[in-house]
Design a protein around this motif. Structure first.
Motif, PDB file in Angstrom:
ATOM      1  N   VAL A 145       3.729 -11.065   4.596  1.00 19.03           N
ATOM      2  CA  VAL A 145       4.512  -9.359   4.804  1.00 19.03           C
ATOM      3  C   VAL A 145       3.956  -8.241   4.655  1.00 19.03           C
ATOM      4  CG1 VAL A 145       6.762  -8.536   5.429  1.00 19.03           C
ATOM      5  CG2 VAL A 145       6.508 -11.048   6.028  1.00 19.03           C
ATOM      6  N   ILE A 146       4.322  -8.052   2.729  1.00 17.68           N
ATOM      7  CA  ILE A 146       4.491  -7.837   1.460  1.00 17.68           C
ATOM      8  C   ILE A 146       3.105  -6.773   1.770  1.00 17.68           C
ATOM      9  CG2 ILE A 146       4.501  -6.759  -0.640  1.00 17.68           C
ATOM     10  CD1 ILE A 146       6.492  -9.006  -0.778  1.00 17.68           C
ATOM     11  N   GLU A 147       1.751  -7.788   2.282  1.00 18.08           N
ATOM     12  CA  GLU A 147       0.959  -7.127   2.328  1.00 18.08           C
ATOM     13  C   GLU A 147       0.091  -6.720   3.479  1.00 18.08           C
ATOM     14  OE1 GLU A 147      -2.076 -10.426   2.429  1.00 18.08           O
ATOM     15  OE2 GLU A 147      -1.488 -11.522   0.502  1.00 18.08           O
ATOM     16  N   LYS A 148       0.846  -6.532   4.506  1.00 20.54           N
ATOM     17  CA  LYS A 148       0.793  -5.532   5.961  1.00 20.54           C
ATOM     18  C   LYS A 148       1.728  -4.623   5.478  1.00 20.54           C
ATOM     19  CE  LYS A 148       0.830  -9.366   9.232  1.00 20.54           C
ATOM     20  NZ  LYS A 148       0.970  -9.777  10.502  1.00 20.54           N
ATOM     21  N   ILE A 149       3.105  -4.242   4.753  1.00 21.71           N
ATOM     22  CA  ILE A 149       3.397  -3.181   4.602  1.00 21.71           C
ATOM     23  C   ILE A 149       2.607  -2.531   3.541  1.00 21.71           C
ATOM     24  CG2 ILE A 149       5.611  -2.399   3.307  1.00 21.71           C
ATOM     25  CD1 ILE A 149       6.771  -4.706   4.866  1.00 21.71           C
ATOM     26  N   GLU A 150       1.912  -3.324   2.804  1.00 18.77           N
ATOM     27  CA  GLU A 150       1.090  -2.098   2.233  1.00 18.77           C
ATOM     28  C   GLU A 150       0.367  -1.334   2.614  1.00 18.77           C
ATOM     29  OE1 GLU A 150       1.359  -1.339  -1.096  1.00 18.77           O
ATOM     30  OE2 GLU A 150       3.099  -2.630  -2.046  1.00 18.77           O
ATOM     31  N   ASP A 151      -0.764  -2.592   3.370  1.00 20.08           N
ATOM     32  CA  ASP A 151      -1.889  -1.673   4.351  1.00 20.08           C
ATOM     33  C   ASP A 151      -1.155  -0.750   5.344  1.00 20.08           C
ATOM     34  OD1 ASP A 151      -3.155  -3.721   3.128  1.00 20.08           O
ATOM     35  OD2 ASP A 151      -3.002  -4.987   4.973  1.00 20.08           O
ATOM     36  N   LEU A 152       0.137  -0.943   5.138  1.00 19.05           N
ATOM     37  CA  LEU A 152       0.581  -0.242   6.430  1.00 19.05           C
ATOM     38  C   LEU A 152       1.058   1.804   5.824  1.00 19.05           C
ATOM     39  CD1 LEU A 152       1.663   1.649   9.119  1.00 19.05           C
ATOM     40  CD2 LEU A 152       4.546   0.555   8.192  1.00 19.05           C
ATOM     41  N   LEU A 153       1.263   1.354   4.353  1.00 13.29           N
ATOM     42  CA  LEU A 153       1.416   3.037   3.387  1.00 13.29           C
ATOM     43  C   LEU A 153       0.982   3.073   3.147  1.00 13.29           C
ATOM     44  CD1 LEU A 153       4.335   1.053   1.307  1.00 13.29           C
ATOM     45  CD2 LEU A 153       4.508   2.499   2.957  1.00 13.29           C
ATOM     46  N   GLN A 154      -0.295   2.293   3.284  1.00 12.50           N
ATOM     47  CA  GLN A 154      -1.996   2.705   2.444  1.00 12.50           C
ATOM     48  C   GLN A 154      -3.036   3.659   3.764  1.00 12.50           C
ATOM     49  OE1 GLN A 154      -4.260   0.328   0.329  1.00 12.50           O
ATOM     50  NE2 GLN A 154      -2.653  -0.010  -0.666  1.00 12.50           N
ATOM     51  N   SER A 155      -2.151   3.503   4.773  1.00 16.65           N
ATOM     52  CA  SER A 155      -3.027   3.766   6.368  1.00 16.65           C
ATOM     53  C   SER A 155      -3.023   5.556   6.062  1.00 16.65           C
ATOM     54  CB  SER A 155      -2.660   3.215   7.653  1.00 16.65           C
ATOM     55  OG  SER A 155      -3.546   3.021   8.819  1.00 16.65           O
ATOM     56  N   GLU A 156      -2.975   5.956   7.392  1.00 14.65           N
ATOM     57  CA  GLU A 156      -3.567   7.472   7.130  1.00 14.65           C
ATOM     58  C   GLU A 156      -2.982   7.490   9.206  1.00 14.65           C
ATOM     59  OE1 GLU A 156      -6.235  10.555   6.056  1.00 14.65           O
ATOM     60  OE2 GLU A 156      -5.589  10.317   4.345  1.00 14.65           O
ATOM     61  N   GLU A 157      -3.772   6.942   9.844  1.00 14.37           N
ATOM     62  CA  GLU A 157      -3.029   6.494  11.203  1.00 14.37           C
ATOM     63  C   GLU A 157      -1.892   5.420  11.690  1.00 14.37           C
ATOM     64  OE1 GLU A 157      -7.076   5.049  12.624  1.00 14.37           O
ATOM     65  OE2 GLU A 157      -8.304   6.445  12.078  1.00 14.37           O
ATOM     66  N   ASP A 158      -1.856   4.643  11.128  1.00 13.36           N
ATOM     67  CA  ASP A 158      -0.976   4.145  12.060  1.00 13.36           C
ATOM     68  C   ASP A 158       0.615   4.408  10.978  1.00 13.36           C
ATOM     69  OD1 ASP A 158      -2.302   1.696  12.779  1.00 13.36           O
ATOM     70  OD2 ASP A 158      -2.940   0.681  11.576  1.00 13.36           O
ATOM     71  N   LYS A 159       1.597   4.335  11.989  1.00 12.07           N
ATOM     72  CA  LYS A 159       2.640   4.630  11.892  1.00 12.07           C
ATOM     73  C   LYS A 159       4.111   3.385  11.594  1.00 12.07           C
ATOM     74  CE  LYS A 159       1.531   9.323  11.263  1.00 12.07           C
ATOM     75  NZ  LYS A 159       1.146   9.619   9.778  1.00 12.07           N
ATOM     76  N   ASN A 160       3.487   2.567  12.509  1.00 14.14           N
ATOM     77  CA  ASN A 160       4.417   2.087  12.797  1.00 14.14           C
ATOM     78  C   ASN A 160       3.697   0.282  12.670  1.00 14.14           C
ATOM     79  OD1 ASN A 160       6.951   3.279  13.309  1.00 14.14           O
ATOM     80  ND2 ASN A 160       5.271   3.671  15.793  1.00 14.14           N
ATOM     81  N   LEU A 161       4.664  -0.232  12.459  1.00 14.48           N
ATOM     82  CA  LEU A 161       4.281  -1.659  12.671  1.00 14.48           C
ATOM     83  C   LEU A 161       5.339  -3.005  12.395  1.00 14.48           C
ATOM     84  CD1 LEU A 161       2.505  -4.467  10.858  1.00 14.48           C
ATOM     85  CD2 LEU A 161       3.651  -3.852   9.017  1.00 14.48           C
ATOM     86  N   ASP A 162       4.752  -4.163  13.884  1.00 16.07           N
ATOM     87  CA  ASP A 162       5.391  -4.563  14.063  1.00 16.07           C
ATOM     88  C   ASP A 162       4.918  -5.816  13.691  1.00 16.07           C
ATOM     89  OD1 ASP A 162       6.640  -3.024  16.300  1.00 16.07           O
ATOM     90  OD2 ASP A 162       5.819  -3.604  17.690  1.00 16.07           O
ATOM     91  N   LEU A 163       6.031  -7.216  13.150  1.00 16.66           N
ATOM     92  CA  LEU A 163       5.763  -8.435  12.945  1.00 16.66           C
ATOM     93  C   LEU A 163       6.206  -9.140  14.109  1.00 16.66           C
ATOM     94  CD1 LEU A 163       7.550  -7.785   9.388  1.00 16.66           C
ATOM     95  CD2 LEU A 163       5.625  -6.933   9.892  1.00 16.66           C
ATOM     96  N   GLU A 164       5.696 -10.146  14.086  1.00 15.36           N
ATOM     97  CA  GLU A 164       6.028 -11.178  14.708  1.00 15.36           C
ATOM     98  C   GLU A 164       7.093 -11.994  14.722  1.00 15.36           C
ATOM     99  OE1 GLU A 164       3.258 -12.689  16.382  1.00 15.36           O
ATOM    100  OE2 GLU A 164       2.199 -11.444  15.752  1.00 15.36           O
ATOM    101  N   PRO A 165       7.740 -12.402  15.653  1.00 15.00           N
ATOM    102  CA  PRO A 165       9.211 -13.092  15.938  1.00 15.00           C
ATOM    103  C   PRO A 165       8.752 -14.027  14.711  1.00 15.00           C
ATOM    104  CG  PRO A 165       8.316 -13.383  17.664  1.00 15.00           C
ATOM    105  CD  PRO A 165       7.143 -12.760  17.235  1.00 15.00           C
TER     106      PRO A 165
END
Length: 684
Positions: free
Chosen positions: A184-204
C-alpha cells in the motif's frame, strides 16, 4: 401519492403543507402482525381494565413493524361546499444506513402476511424502497457518535477507532500484514510522485487491514493526502486516497461531515412526519399520545356510541363506509387536490394504508354531518372543530370489554362497579361446561377466560355473589373470590414487583446492614448471657415485650463506633453479608438458657429470597395419621387411584365435603435459609 425512499425528501414539503392546511386528517397503518403471543381473542378478557388491556397488547406487539402508513388530509372548501383531499401512502422500513446505525430485529405473523399478500400488498417495495426511521433515542445516540467521531478525526481524516496519539509513533504491524502494508505504501509513493494521478483506489480489504492503513498513513503522511472509506454496490468497503493541500483537505473534511449529517437526516426519515403531526405505562402512553395528537377521534368508537349505535350494526371500516352511504346519512362531496391521485370507493382498494385513511375520513364526515340534523335549523356541514363532535375526542375504542367502552386519553378511565363478578381458579383440565355446571344453580352467567386455570364469572344477581363465595370455602380443587378481593391481591403483588434496578441495590444494602446489626445485637445477648432459648413452640408475634424493648435499647446504646463501622461496611460486599448470615445460623447452637425469665424464644425457619425482598414461612403439612383424612373436592367422592383435582365439579348447592387444612409452599428459586428468632411475650 405514493412516497418511498427515493422521493421522500423531494415531497416532504408537500406533506408539511397538507398537514398545515388541513381541517383534519385521517391515518391508517399496515403492520407485520398483531400479537406474537396468544391470539388477541384469547389474550384479551371481557373484564380487562384499561391498564391490563394496554399492558397485554403492548407486551405482545412491540416487535412488529409498521410496513405502510396512510395519511389523508381534508380541507373544506366553503365556496363549492366540498372537501379537498390530499392522500399519502408511505412505505416504511428501518433500513440500517451505516454500521453504527441500529439494526432492527422484527417478527412477522404468518396470518397477517398471508392477509396482506391476498390484498396485493407489495412487500418488495417495502424492503427495497421503504423509508427508514429512527426514534428520538436512536437519533440522539447517532448524533453523539458523529460528534465524537468528528472530534477524534485528525489531519488524515482518521476513523473514530484510531487513537489520538497514533500519529506520534510508528504503528506495530503484525508479521502477516507487513507485506500488505508495504504494498500500500508503494502505491501511495507512486501516487505522490505522479503528476497526472490525483486519486488512488485501493482494493477492498478487511476492517482490520483498513485500520492498519489508517494508522500507518496517519503517522507516515500527516499532511498532503486525504483518506476516505467508500462502499461498492455489493457492500464491499474500500479506501480512496487523494493528493490534496491543507486547504483542500479541510474542504473535503467539511464535505464529509455534511454528507454524514445528510445521511443521519435520511436515517431519521419518516420520523419527521410523525414529529410534524405532533419502551411506558398507561399514563405515559396517554401523555405521549395527547402530546402528538391533541385532538384524536376514533371512528369505530363514534359509530358504536349513540346516536349511531342503534342504526349501525357493523363498525368494521369497509362495512361502515357502505352503511354511511345509505339513509339517513348523506355521503360527502369530495375531490382530490391537483397533482394528487383520486380514490374510487367502488374499486375498494382496502388495506392500502392511504385508501383506508381516505375512507376513514369519509366516515367521520358523514357521521359529523348527521349530528347536524339534530340542530334547529339543521346544518348540512359540521366542522371538525364543532362542539357536536367534542364528546368523541381523545377516547379510544376498547374491543370486547363488557362494561368499559373506551380508553380515556384525557383523564382517569371509567371504573364500573363489578360487584356481580367472581374470580374463579380451578384445575387445568376444566372446560367451559364444567364452569356452567358449577354455577348451574345461579341462573344465567357469563364466563370470561383469563388463562387455563382461571376465569371471571358474571352472575345475573349481585346478591348471589356472597353465597357462592361462602359455599366454596369448603372446596379444595377450586376457589372463588369476589372481584374486589382479586383486584386487591393483584395490586399488592404489583407493588412488590415494582422495583427498579436502583431499588434492588438499595434493598440489598439495607438487608446486609440489618444482618450485620442483628449479628452485633446477638453478640451482646450471647456475651451478656442474658437470653433464654427454649424448645417451647407457641404463637409467633412481631411485637416485642417491654423487657425485650428495654434490652434492645440498652444494647443499641452500648454498640461501639467500631461495631457500627463494621455494620456499615457489610453493605459493601454481598459475600461478607452471606458470611454474617452463616454466623447467624451457628448462633442457634451457641445460645444456652440463662438470664431472662419473662419471654421465651422459638426459632422459626424461613425462606428468604437472596435479594431480601420476600419472606415465606415454611408451611406445616397435615400428618399422615390425621383422622380428618385426605383433602377432597367439594361434592365429589374421589375414586381409588384417582388424581385429586381432575374430576368435574358438582353444583355448589350440593352438600360439600370438609376441607382438610393443608398449606403449601411455593417453589421459590435461589433461596437462602436463614434462622430468625421470634420472641413470644409472657402470658398475662
Amino acid at each position: 401519492m405514493e412516497i418511498i425512499r427515493s422521493n421522500f425528501k423531494s415531497n416532504l414539503h408537500k406533506v408539511y403543507q397538507a398537514i398545515e392546511e388541513a381541517d383534519f386528517f385521517a391515518i391508517d397503518g399496515e403492520f407485520s402482525g398483531i400479537s406474537d403471543g396468544p391470539p388477541v381473542t384469547a389474550l384479551t378478557n371481557g373484564f380487562d381494565t384499561p391498564e391490563e388491556r394496554y399492558q397485554k397488547l403492548k407486551k405482545h406487539s412491540m416487535d412488529f413493524l409498521l410496513f405502510q402508513f396512510g395519511l389523508c388530509a381534508f380541507k373544506y372548501d366553503y365556496t363549492d361546499s366540498k372537501y379537498i383531499t390530499k392522500s399519502f401512502n408511505f412505505y416504511v422500513f428501518p433500513k440500517p444506513f451505516s454500521r453504527s446505525s441500529p439494526d432492527v430485529k422484527f417478527v412477522c405473523q404468518s396470518s397477517s402476511i398471508d392477509f396482506l399478500a391476498s390484498q396485493g400488498f407489495d412487500f418488495n417495495k417495502v424492503f427495497r424502497n421503504g423509508i427508514p426511521y429512527l426514534n428520538q433515542e436512536e437519533e440522539r445516540q447517532l448524533r453523539e457518535q458523529y460528534d465524537e467521531k468528528r472530534l477524534q478525526s485528525n489531519g488524515a481524516g482518521a476513523l473514530s477507532y484510531v487513537s489520538p496519539n497514533t500519529s506520534k509513533c510508528p504503528v506495530t504491524i503484525p508479521e502477516d500484514q507487513k507485506k500488505f502494508i508495504d504494498h500500500v505504501i508503494e502505491k501511495i509513493e507512486d501516487l505522490l510522485q505522479s503528476e497526472e494521478d490525483k486519486n488512488l483506489d485501493l482494493e477492498p480489504c478487511t476492517g482490520f487491514q483498513r485500520k492498519l492503513i489508517y494508522q500507518t498513513l496517519s503517522w507516515k503522511y500527516p499532511k498532503g493526502i486525504h483518506v476516505e472509506t467508500l462502499e461498492t454496490e455489493k457492500k464491499e468497503r474500500y479506501i480512496v486516497i487523494s493528493k490534496v493541500d491543507e486547504e483542500e483537505r479541510k474542504r473535503r473534511e467539511q464535505q464529509k461531515h455534511a454528507k454524514e449529517q445528510e445521511e443521519l437526516n435520511d436515517a431519521v426519515g419518516f420520523s419527521r412526519v410523525i414529529h410534524a403531526i405532533a419502551n411506558s405505562d398507561l399514563n405515559e402512553f396517554k401523555e405521549m399520545t395527547t402530546c402528538v395528537f391533541p385532538r384524536l377521534l376514533d371512528t369505530k368508537l363514534m359509530a358504536s356510541t349513540q346516536p349511531f349505535k342503534d342504526i349501525i350494526n357493523n363498525t368494521s371500516l369497509a362495512e361502515l363506509e357502505k352503511r354511511l352511504k345509505e339513509t339517513p346519512f348523506n355521503p360527502p362531496k369530495v375531490e382530490s387536490a391537483e397533482g394528487f391521485p383520486s380514490y374510487d370507493t367502488a374499486s375498494e382498494q382496502l388495506h392500502e394504508a392511504g385508501y383506508d385513511a381516505y375512507i376513514t375520513g369519509l366516515c367521520f364526515i358523514s357521521m359529523a354531518n348527521y349530528l347536524g340534523t339534530f340542530l334547529s335549523p339543521p346544518k348540512t356541514h359540521v366542522s371538525a372543530r364543532s362542539k357536536l363532535v367534542e364528546p368523541f375526542f381523545n377516547k379510544l375504542f376498547l374491543m370486547r370489554v363488557m362494561d368499559i367502552p373506551y380508553l380515556n386519553l384525557e383523564g382517569p378511565d371509567l371504573q364500573p362497579k363489578r360487584d356481580h363478578v367472581l374470580h374463579v381458579t380451578f384445575p387445568k383440565e376444566w372446560k367451559t361446561s364444567d364452569l356452567y355446571q358449577l354455577f348451574s344453580a345461579f341462573g344465567n352467567i357469563q364466563i370470561s377466560w383469563i388463562d387455563d386455570t382461571s376465569a371471571f364469572v358474571s352472575l345475573s344477581q349481585p346478591e348471589q355473589v356472597q353465597i357462592a363465595v361462602n359455599t366454596s370455602k369448603y372446596a379444595e380443587s377450586y376457589r372463588i373470590q369476589t372481584y374486589a378481593e382479586y383486584v386487591g391481591k393483584k395490586h399488592e403483588k404489583q407493588i412488590k414487583r415494582k422495583w427498579t434496578e436502583d431499588g434492588w441495590k438499595e434493598v440489598e444494602r439495607k438487608r446486609l446492614n440489618t444482618q450485620c446489626a442483628s449479628y452485633a445485637l446477638q453478640n451482646h445477648y450471647h456475651h451478656a448471657n442474658s437470653l433464654t432459648a427454649t424448645g417451647t413452640v407457641g404463637k409467633r408475634t412481631l411485637s416485642p415485650s417491654r423487657a425485650e424493648a428495654g434490652l434492645e435499647a440498652r444494647v443499641s446504646e452500648e454498640l461501639s463506633d467500631a461495631e457500627l463501622e463494621q455494620t456499615d461496611s457489610c453493605a459493601e460486599s454481598l459475600s461478607e453479608g452471606r458470611k454474617k448470615a452463616k454466623k447467624l445460623k451457628r448462633m442457634k447452637k451457641d445460645l444456652s438458657p440463662a438470664g431472662l425469665d419473662s419471654p421465651s424464644v422459638e426459632w422459626t425457619e424461613l425462606r428468604v429470597l437472596s435479594l431480601g425482598l420476600g419472606l415465606e414461612m415454611m408451611s406445616p403439612v397435615t400428618p399422615q395419621g390425621d383422622p380428618r383424612g385426605t383433602p377432597r373436592m367439594a361434592g365429589h367422592r374421589q375414586k381409588p387411584g384417582e388424581r385429586p383435582g381432575t374430576a368435574s365439579p358438582r353444583s355448589l348447592q350440593e352438600e360439600p365435603a370438609l376441607l382438610t387444612l393443608c398449606l403449601r409452599t411455593s417453589g421459590l428459586q435461589n433461596c437462602e435459609r436463614i434462622n430468625f428468632c421470634c420472641f413470644r411475650p409472657p402470658r398475662l
